[in-house]
Design a protein around this motif. Structure first.
Motif, PDB file in Angstrom:
ATOM      1  N   LEU A 225     -20.469  26.174   9.746  1.00 30.20           N
ATOM      2  CA  LEU A 225     -21.098  25.020  10.887  1.00 30.20           C
ATOM      3  C   LEU A 225     -19.822  24.482  11.748  1.00 30.20           C
ATOM      4  N   TYR A 226     -18.395  24.652  10.999  1.00 31.16           N
ATOM      5  CA  TYR A 226     -17.262  24.392  11.853  1.00 31.16           C
ATOM      6  C   TYR A 226     -17.246  25.010  13.089  1.00 31.16           C
ATOM      7  N   GLY A 227     -17.829  26.482  12.726  1.00 29.62           N
ATOM      8  CA  GLY A 227     -17.494  27.321  13.879  1.00 29.62           C
ATOM      9  C   GLY A 227     -18.904  27.200  14.886  1.00 29.62           C
ATOM     10  N   LEU A 228     -19.807  27.354  14.263  1.00 30.53           N
ATOM     11  CA  LEU A 228     -21.143  27.214  15.296  1.00 30.53           C
ATOM     12  C   LEU A 228     -21.355  26.109  15.911  1.00 30.53           C
ATOM     13  N   THR A 229     -20.914  24.859  15.513  1.00 31.81           N
ATOM     14  CA  THR A 229     -20.772  23.780  16.273  1.00 31.81           C
ATOM     15  C   THR A 229     -19.936  23.783  17.625  1.00 31.81           C
ATOM     16  N   ALA A 230     -18.795  24.511  17.301  1.00 29.36           N
ATOM     17  CA  ALA A 230     -17.921  24.385  18.432  1.00 29.36           C
ATOM     18  C   ALA A 230     -18.330  24.561  19.930  1.00 29.36           C
ATOM     19  N   PRO A 231     -18.803  25.951  20.131  1.00 31.13           N
ATOM     20  CA  PRO A 231     -19.461  25.818  21.522  1.00 31.13           C
ATOM     21  C   PRO A 231     -20.378  24.813  22.092  1.00 31.13           C
ATOM     22  N   PHE A 232     -21.307  24.333  21.038  1.00 31.75           N
ATOM     23  CA  PHE A 232     -21.989  23.193  21.784  1.00 31.75           C
ATOM     24  C   PHE A 232     -21.390  21.861  21.748  1.00 31.75           C
ATOM     25  N   ALA A 233     -20.414  21.746  20.919  1.00 30.50           N
ATOM     26  CA  ALA A 233     -19.539  20.638  21.286  1.00 30.50           C
ATOM     27  C   ALA A 233     -18.771  20.763  22.428  1.00 30.50           C
ATOM     28  N   ALA A 234     -18.201  21.965  22.963  1.00 30.27           N
ATOM     29  CA  ALA A 234     -17.481  22.079  24.245  1.00 30.27           C
ATOM     30  C   ALA A 234     -18.329  21.838  25.313  1.00 30.27           C
ATOM     31  N   ALA A 235     -19.665  22.083  25.382  1.00 30.15           N
ATOM     32  CA  ALA A 235     -20.671  21.676  26.156  1.00 30.15           C
ATOM     33  C   ALA A 235     -21.018  20.357  26.346  1.00 30.15           C
ATOM     34  N   LEU A 236     -21.270  19.727  25.052  1.00 28.75           N
ATOM     35  CA  LEU A 236     -21.330  18.213  24.871  1.00 28.75           C
ATOM     36  C   LEU A 236     -20.063  17.424  25.747  1.00 28.75           C
ATOM     37  N   MET A 237     -19.049  18.061  25.562  1.00 28.62           N
ATOM     38  CA  MET A 237     -17.549  17.281  26.061  1.00 28.62           C
ATOM     39  C   MET A 237     -17.736  17.252  27.429  1.00 28.62           C
ATOM     40  N   ASP A 238     -18.405  18.302  28.303  1.00 28.83           N
ATOM     41  CA  ASP A 238     -18.651  18.269  29.513  1.00 28.83           C
ATOM     42  C   ASP A 238     -19.664  17.335  29.888  1.00 28.83           C
ATOM     43  N   ARG A 239     -20.726  17.172  29.207  1.00 31.32           N
ATOM     44  CA  ARG A 239     -21.738  16.262  29.542  1.00 31.32           C
ATOM     45  C   ARG A 239     -21.691  14.833  29.153  1.00 31.32           C
ATOM     46  N   LEU A 240     -21.149  14.554  27.956  1.00 33.18           N
ATOM     47  CA  LEU A 240     -20.886  13.183  27.530  1.00 33.18           C
ATOM     48  C   LEU A 240     -19.574  12.745  27.507  1.00 33.18           C
ATOM     49  N   GLY A 241     -18.576  13.501  27.506  1.00 35.38           N
ATOM     50  CA  GLY A 241     -17.200  13.221  27.470  1.00 35.38           C
ATOM     51  C   GLY A 241     -16.446  13.527  26.051  1.00 35.38           C
ATOM     52  N   MET A 242     -15.199  13.674  26.114  1.00 38.25           N
ATOM     53  CA  MET A 242     -14.600  14.002  25.002  1.00 38.25           C
ATOM     54  C   MET A 242     -14.515  12.812  24.016  1.00 38.25           C
ATOM     55  N   ARG A 243     -14.204  11.679  24.694  1.00 39.14           N
ATOM     56  CA  ARG A 243     -14.175  10.359  23.714  1.00 39.14           C
ATOM     57  C   ARG A 243     -15.310  10.200  22.973  1.00 39.14           C
ATOM     58  N   ARG A 244     -16.624  10.136  23.449  1.00 32.31           N
ATOM     59  CA  ARG A 244     -17.656   9.950  22.665  1.00 32.31           C
ATOM     60  C   ARG A 244     -17.853  11.010  21.523  1.00 32.31           C
ATOM     61  N   VAL A 245     -17.759  12.327  21.733  1.00 35.74           N
ATOM     62  CA  VAL A 245     -17.948  13.449  20.957  1.00 35.74           C
ATOM     63  C   VAL A 245     -16.973  13.325  19.877  1.00 35.74           C
ATOM     64  N   VAL A 246     -15.618  13.172  20.229  1.00 38.90           N
ATOM     65  CA  VAL A 246     -14.480  13.043  19.237  1.00 38.90           C
ATOM     66  C   VAL A 246     -14.859  11.748  18.162  1.00 38.90           C
ATOM     67  N   ALA A 247     -14.992  10.656  18.815  1.00 36.87           N
ATOM     68  CA  ALA A 247     -15.219   9.561  18.066  1.00 36.87           C
ATOM     69  C   ALA A 247     -16.414   9.634  16.784  1.00 36.87           C
ATOM     70  N   SER A 248     -17.635  10.366  17.386  1.00 41.06           N
ATOM     71  CA  SER A 248     -18.684  10.491  16.650  1.00 41.06           C
ATOM     72  C   SER A 248     -18.393  11.712  15.364  1.00 41.06           C
ATOM     73  N   ALA A 249     -17.865  12.582  15.908  1.00 42.71           N
ATOM     74  CA  ALA A 249     -17.258  13.685  15.036  1.00 42.71           C
ATOM     75  C   ALA A 249     -16.483  13.099  13.859  1.00 42.71           C
ATOM     76  N   LEU A 250     -15.686  12.170  14.102  1.00 41.58           N
ATOM     77  CA  LEU A 250     -14.764  11.623  12.976  1.00 41.58           C
ATOM     78  C   LEU A 250     -15.557  10.636  12.130  1.00 41.58           C
ATOM     79  N   LEU A 251     -16.579  10.155  12.550  1.00 38.63           N
ATOM     80  CA  LEU A 251     -17.396   9.112  11.787  1.00 38.63           C
ATOM     81  C   LEU A 251     -18.002  10.017  10.908  1.00 38.63           C
ATOM     82  N   LEU A 252     -18.680  11.398  11.230  1.00 37.91           N
ATOM     83  CA  LEU A 252     -19.441  12.140  10.557  1.00 37.91           C
ATOM     84  C   LEU A 252     -18.591  12.764   9.255  1.00 37.91           C
ATOM     85  N   VAL A 253     -17.017  13.019   9.723  1.00 41.37           N
ATOM     86  CA  VAL A 253     -16.177  13.402   8.633  1.00 41.37           C
ATOM     87  C   VAL A 253     -15.853  12.463   7.519  1.00 41.37           C
ATOM     88  N   ALA A 254     -15.881  11.057   7.784  1.00 35.15           N
ATOM     89  CA  ALA A 254     -15.929  10.111   7.046  1.00 35.15           C
ATOM     90  C   ALA A 254     -17.046   9.943   6.062  1.00 35.15           C
TER      91      ALA A 254
END
Length: 439
Positions: A65-94
């Motif tokens: 999942l670490y790998g398969l999520t990556a391309p969709f995350a890259a596209a999400l960063m284009d659509r929603l922005g890096m800040r939202r995607v990365v903050a949400s990702a850190l919450l999932l890790v926690a």
């Protein structure tokens, strides 16, 4: 007065360095839990009686999942922005790391450690590095790519010895909670300091011509997933994509999947204390930082294909001799391996990012997301295969030898990556027909 303000503006560090610094901290925070599989295998095996193959399945899901999520995350960063995607990702890790303290069955390990943490870390994997450098840097791209990539190794360096000590002392649950807390502390930094594009704060990318305006992103009506799949279909028509993806799959198998997951239990099989083995793995992280930064510097100056070929060949040679180096103590020969292997650990990333950017232009970050997905597929397969090998044969020797031979294949594939079109009239520098046909 205007002249004085101009001078002050020129002397002030470019905002790109702030963004890169926040990205580095976020990657380090995410790397904490990514460093724990090897530390927790033995404690989980002892407490729950699960086999290494069972525990490795959770690691495998995480890596996949670490790998398969990556391309969709890259596209999400284009659509929603890096800040939202990365903050949400850190919450999932926690969330994922915190919930593991309540598990009582192996499927819960797969759900928390495999699914939640895999999705979270995958959303700010190396595609995050590619996105930051592509948007914020024109000058120093290779070096910054190397530094940010080394953030993962720095996370391993910071967390691994501490987590190993906790797993043997206070217990693995304390280690998991420490990682959850570390991920949470990074969220405010990301939210308040990370910015998506230089244009958002009235700047241009570092090294861009004054007043240069980057082309507006293409409007995609089908969403991030549709864009990621469209880019994959386009890239998959080129032979270079399959060479890059195949080589990176072997890269993942020989690092995260095999050494990152099984080095500590393999050393423990030979009588080495787990804390000593964890220290050696962390030492790999020390040299990885230097090796990756240097690789980034080289990627700005040397043909990336040659670099990849050399890196894979040297890594394969080191893995072929590893089985004879294990012992109950850290002998000088093992320390030499650690230094050598550490310099090569993720040195493959900067030249791979450079090739994706050069060949696929504005879609380079998303293409790299798919190439990175192959990296994690390879890591996932290796994590399970090595665990099953150990369960059936009683040792890991076949896994080390197999990975060494695969690295030789990766070296050959890397040298066969085609040259990109460099026609100045093509804005995103798409490869020409000869490249598409695999010439």
């Amino acid at each position: 007065m205007a002249l004085t303000m101009d001078v002050r503006r020129r002397r002030r560090p470019h905002r790109a360095w702030v963004v890169a610094g926040v990205a580095f901290v976020a990657i380090v925070g995410a790397a904490g839990f990514r460093a724990t599989p090897g530390v927790l295998i033995t404690p989980l095996e002892q407490e729950f009686g699960w086999t290494r193959g069972t525990i490795s399945l959770a690691v495998s899901v995480n890596l996949m999942l670490y790998g398969l999520t990556a391309p969709f995350a890259a596209a999400l960063m284009d659509r929603l922005g890096m800040r939202r995607v990365v903050a949400s990702a850190l919450l999932l890790v926690a969330l994922g790391s915190g919930l593991t303290v309540f598990m009582t069955a192996s499927w819960q390990l797969v759900a928390c450690w495999g699914v939640l943490v895999g999705l979270g870390t995958g959303s700010m994997a190396l595609v995050f590095v590619a996105t930051v450098t592509d948007r914020w840097f024109v000058r120093h791209r290779g070096v910054v790519t190397g530094v940010l990539t080394a953030g993962g190794a720095a996370g391993q360096l910071v967390f691994l010895p501490l987590l190993a000590w906790m797993a043997e002392g206070p217990g693995w649950r304390v280690a998991a909670l420490v990682v959850a807390g570390a991920a949470l502390t990074v969220v405010p930094l990301v939210w308040f300091l990370l910015r998506d594009r230089p244009e958002d704060v009235g700047l241009t990318a570092l090294g861009a011509e004054p007043g240069a305006v980057r082309a507006a992103p293409v409007v995609r009506t089908g969403g991030a997933a549709a864009r990621a799949l469209t880019v994959l279909r386009s890239a998959a028509r080129t032979r270079s994509f399959w060479f890059l993806a195949g080589g990176f799959a072997i890269c993942g198998a020989s690092t995260n999947g095999l050494v990152g997951t099984h080095f500590i239990p393999a050393a423990h099989d030979h009588g080495m204390p787990q804390t000593t083995a964890a220290g050696l793995l962390a030492l790999i992280g020390v040299f990885d930082v230097a090796g990756t930064i240097f690789s980034g510097w080289l990627s700005d100056r040397v043909d990336p294909r040659i670099l990849l070929g050399a890196y894979y060949a040297l890594r394969g040679a080191s893995l072929l001799i590893l089985p004879v180096l294990f012992s109950a103590t850290a002998e000088p020969s093992m320390l030499i391996f650690i230094i050598f292997y550490g310099l090569d650990w993720v040195a493959t990333v900067p030249p791979t990012v450079a090739l994706c950017r050069t060949i696929y232009g504005r879609d380079g970050a998303v293409v790299f997301g798919w190439v990175f997905a192959s990296h994690q597929v390879g890591a996932a397969v290796a994590a399970v295969a090595a665990g099953v090998t150990r369960d059936h044969l009683g040792h890991y020797d076949a896994a080390w030898y197999g990975a060494g031979l695969l690295c030789a294949l990766a070296a050959v594939m890397s040298l066969r990556v085609g040259r990109a079109s460099r026609r100045p009239d093509v804005p995103d520098r798409r490869q020409d027909e000869a490249e598409i046909l695999g010439a």
